[in-house]
Design a protein around this motif. Structure first.
Motif, PDB file in Angstrom:
ATOM      1  N   PRO B  11       0.793  -1.408  -0.146  1.00 49.15           N
ATOM      2  CA  PRO B  11       0.013  -0.005   0.014  1.00 49.15           C
ATOM      3  C   PRO B  11       0.965   1.290  -0.023  1.00 49.15           C
ATOM      4  N   ALA B  12       0.095   2.256  -0.572  1.00 51.05           N
ATOM      5  CA  ALA B  12       0.625   3.716  -0.393  1.00 51.05           C
ATOM      6  C   ALA B  12       0.492   4.054   0.950  1.00 51.05           C
ATOM      7  N   THR B  13       1.460   4.987   1.488  1.00 50.73           N
ATOM      8  CA  THR B  13       1.564   5.469   2.938  1.00 50.73           C
ATOM      9  C   THR B  13       1.852   6.950   3.001  1.00 50.73           C
ATOM     10  N   VAL B  14       1.120   7.318   3.999  1.00 48.76           N
ATOM     11  CA  VAL B  14       1.302   8.838   4.141  1.00 48.76           C
ATOM     12  C   VAL B  14       2.128   8.950   5.589  1.00 48.76           C
ATOM     13  N   SER B  15       3.549   9.615   5.486  1.00 51.97           N
ATOM     14  CA  SER B  15       4.109   9.865   6.720  1.00 51.97           C
ATOM     15  C   SER B  15       4.132  11.193   7.029  1.00 51.97           C
ATOM     16  N   ASN B  16       4.917  11.588   8.185  1.00 50.94           N
ATOM     17  CA  ASN B  16       4.864  12.616   8.957  1.00 50.94           C
ATOM     18  C   ASN B  16       3.294  13.199   9.637  1.00 50.94           C
ATOM     19  N   MET B  24       5.176   9.471  12.483  1.00 49.92           N
ATOM     20  CA  MET B  24       3.878   9.105  12.371  1.00 49.92           C
ATOM     21  C   MET B  24       3.617   8.379  11.034  1.00 49.92           C
ATOM     22  N   GLY B  25       2.704   7.552  10.649  1.00 55.41           N
ATOM     23  CA  GLY B  25       2.366   7.392   9.452  1.00 55.41           C
ATOM     24  C   GLY B  25       1.456   6.304   9.134  1.00 55.41           C
ATOM     25  N   PHE B  26       0.496   6.428   8.075  1.00 60.33           N
ATOM     26  CA  PHE B  26      -0.556   5.336   7.958  1.00 60.33           C
ATOM     27  C   PHE B  26      -0.606   4.978   6.440  1.00 60.33           C
ATOM     28  N   ALA B  27      -1.337   3.858   6.332  1.00 56.50           N
ATOM     29  CA  ALA B  27      -1.527   2.955   5.293  1.00 56.50           C
ATOM     30  C   ALA B  27      -2.692   3.250   4.506  1.00 56.50           C
ATOM     31  N   LEU B  28      -2.863   3.324   3.170  1.00 59.53           N
ATOM     32  CA  LEU B  28      -4.077   3.705   2.319  1.00 59.53           C
ATOM     33  C   LEU B  28      -4.361   2.283   1.531  1.00 59.53           C
ATOM     34  N   ASP B  29      -5.477   2.334   1.228  1.00 56.61           N
ATOM     35  CA  ASP B  29      -5.949   1.165   0.229  1.00 56.61           C
ATOM     36  C   ASP B  29      -5.760   1.412  -1.145  1.00 56.61           C
ATOM     37  N   ILE B  30      -4.563   1.971  -1.301  1.00 56.34           N
ATOM     38  CA  ILE B  30      -4.260   2.329  -2.878  1.00 56.34           C
ATOM     39  C   ILE B  30      -2.775   1.547  -2.973  1.00 56.34           C
ATOM     40  N   LEU B 148       4.006  -2.244   6.044  1.00 55.91           N
ATOM     41  CA  LEU B 148       4.025  -3.559   6.562  1.00 55.91           C
ATOM     42  C   LEU B 148       2.789  -4.060   7.384  1.00 55.91           C
ATOM     43  N   TYR B 149       2.646  -3.190   8.436  1.00 58.08           N
ATOM     44  CA  TYR B 149       1.455  -3.544   9.457  1.00 58.08           C
ATOM     45  C   TYR B 149       0.211  -2.975   8.995  1.00 58.08           C
ATOM     46  N   GLY B 150      -0.077  -2.006   8.327  1.00 62.09           N
ATOM     47  CA  GLY B 150      -1.172  -1.465   8.062  1.00 62.09           C
ATOM     48  C   GLY B 150      -1.594  -0.500   9.182  1.00 62.09           C
ATOM     49  N   GLY B 151      -2.799  -0.008   9.207  1.00 67.65           N
ATOM     50  CA  GLY B 151      -3.307   1.060   9.962  1.00 67.65           C
ATOM     51  C   GLY B 151      -2.523   2.346  10.271  1.00 67.65           C
ATOM     52  N   PHE B 152      -2.510   2.901  11.535  1.00 71.15           N
ATOM     53  CA  PHE B 152      -1.904   4.126  11.877  1.00 71.15           C
ATOM     54  C   PHE B 152      -0.723   3.805  12.962  1.00 71.15           C
ATOM     55  N   ILE B 153       0.342   4.225  12.629  1.00 70.95           N
ATOM     56  CA  ILE B 153       1.613   3.789  13.360  1.00 70.95           C
ATOM     57  C   ILE B 153       2.379   5.041  13.953  1.00 70.95           C
ATOM     58  N   THR B 304      -5.853  -1.556   6.844  1.00 73.41           N
ATOM     59  CA  THR B 304      -5.399  -1.992   8.187  1.00 73.41           C
ATOM     60  C   THR B 304      -4.692  -3.253   8.116  1.00 73.41           C
ATOM     61  N   VAL B 305      -4.417  -3.880   6.946  1.00 69.34           N
ATOM     62  CA  VAL B 305      -3.983  -4.885   6.766  1.00 69.34           C
ATOM     63  C   VAL B 305      -2.472  -4.995   6.035  1.00 69.34           C
TER      64      VAL B 305
END
Lengths: 311, 311
Positions: B11-16, B24-30, B148-153, B304-305
């Protein structure tokens, strides 16, 4: 209205909390003072007496945080009543345990109860902040907010004051070592550096966010790993004889995080039970006693109710 | 072993994430890319082809994050097997959406599946971090971990890397505006100031802690109030034509927080529904289109996966 009166206590509070410089605080089941608030027919706010504090807190109603908070409350109330205070301090001032904030909270809280609660807690907060301002010179909510609301408080920002209640895990206990000498907040404030590196700001924000996550998840390991501070502790440790040795003793005795309470000299140490908290307190006191003559130890769960009516 | 193969997406991820610079970062369904990983009898790691990226990603296995991650994995595995990759990029590089991290995650994830999971996610994380290191020059987990983990980290700190999974509220959606031009992470990094004031560090830690509390409580108002950054956004906004106008359009369309994704040029905007996310995307694209010719919009819930097997 006759001579209606009420007796209240307001709790001691720990502000800063490691990485939470100026943004976090929590309340303890330890009373800083007892206050009797009495409604009198003769208008005006008066302090009848202050006992238990040898240094002498201001009896001048323009300088005492309790009476300044009350004056703002009465101005909003538009009632021409008189209020008389008796304050019995249970700690020496300059403890780092939110003594001036406790006065600023106790007085409006007590009068509000006597008047059958015309004001919300949010209103009381505003009066208390204006009271606390005379002690610290600026608006600071990190003692006032946990003192009034109880529990663990995050102050996200100011303008307007953004207060967020964080529910700490039930088992969390706090040991306080209070070496009996005074540190003036204004002096401690001067030691704080004005400039920080990119690395500092990343570390502090990571640990502040980690501490909130640890508290909300009840993850004691995360709380412990997050209890690191780049602002206050490195600057103020010098004010407390043997600070790093006391901290080491607390950690070796099983604490899950230890740092300076407010601007000190009180030191807080987290643990996961009352019994563990007692052990930690003994270890801290032993080290501090080699340097400071008199040390008082408290062990408390997190107070979740704020001020209490005791008579 | 024969020619076993698997096809995965990462997945694509947004960091900062506003006040979460580097933490911080989180994963997208993209999906950033599709990757086919094939076990070959001839030892060695090879990239058979990379398609979909006009700029040309490194085919050199010492420079591509996917193959560097794999080489560390194979070294741990002590198996003399061959691995061949086919990568189909679905985004242009330099997007700010964690493209290099996605490669570093996808390859070890895929091989681990082919080998019936000899490694834990924590192990895969180490390989992916070492892969990502060749792209950024240092260990950075803020894209790799959510990928790797999905979700918000939350990455509380490094040495060792302390990864905390934060459960975001179910309704949280994210709109991505991706103006089609490249920003090199290394160039964007140079714009970051090295020194900050006490006020900055208090604001950043308050907002970082507030964002975590807002996500964990599902308090959208708090998320919105916390989405403020003193580090990356003020420094990098100049790299994205019309950034502040695009952000204003997103907020006016109902976003609950908008900032630069990673080092840009992608911009993320939170919302509370897919439909609202679509509206926000239209508003953002309208403003950006006046300045940048081609803009792609995505709307996604939080993934989240992590990576997915698609064949």
């Amino acid at each position: 209205m006759g001579d209606k009166s009420i007796k209240v206590t307001a709790p001691a509070t720990v502000s800063n909390v490691g990485p939470g410089f100026d943004i976090m605080g929590f309340a303890l089941d330890i009373a800083v003072e007892e206050m009797v608030v009495r409604i009198k027919s003769k208008p005006g706010i008066r302090i009848k007496k202050i006992t238990g504090d040898k240094k002498g807190l201001p009896l001048n109603v323009k300088k005492n945080t309790a009476t300044v908070a009350l004056s703002h409350m009465l101005a909003k109330l538009e009632m021409n009543i008189g209020v008389e205070l008796e304050i019995r301090k249970k700690m020496i001032s300059g403890s780092g345990l939110g003594s001036s904030a406790a006065s600023a909270v106790a007085a409006p809280f007590a009068l509000n109860e006597l008047l059958d609660r015309p004001f919300s807690k949010k209103d009381l907060m505003e009066f208390a902040l204006l009271g606390e301002e005379v002690a610290s010179g600026c608006i600071h909510a990190d003692n006032v907010a946990p003192c009034l609301y109880g529990g663990f408080i995050l102050i996200r920002g100011y303008n307007p004051t953004d207060i967020i209640q964080i529910e700490p895990p039930k088992k969390l206990h706090c040991t306080i070592l209070h070496p009996q000498f005074e540190i003036k907040t204004s002096e401690a404030r001067k030691l704080i550096k004005q400039n920080y590196s990119l690395k500092d700001i990343i570390a502090q924000s990571g640990n502040a966010a980690g501490l909130i996550a640890g508290l909300m998840k009840g993850d004691y390991g995360l709380i412990k790993r997050s209890l690191k501070d780049v602002i206050a502790e490195p600057a103020r440790a010098q004010l407390i004889p043997g600070f790093y040795e006391i901290k080491e003793a607390a950690m070796n005795a099983g604490s899950i995080g230890c740092s300076i309470s407010g601007s000190g000299p009180a030191i807080f140490a987290f643990s996961t039970s009352y019994e563990k908290g007692i052990e930690i307190g003994k270890a801290m006191k032993k080290v501090s006693s080699e340097r400071v003559k008199k040390n008082i130890v408290y062990v408390s769960p997190i107070n979740t109710v704020g001020p209490k009516i005791i008579g």
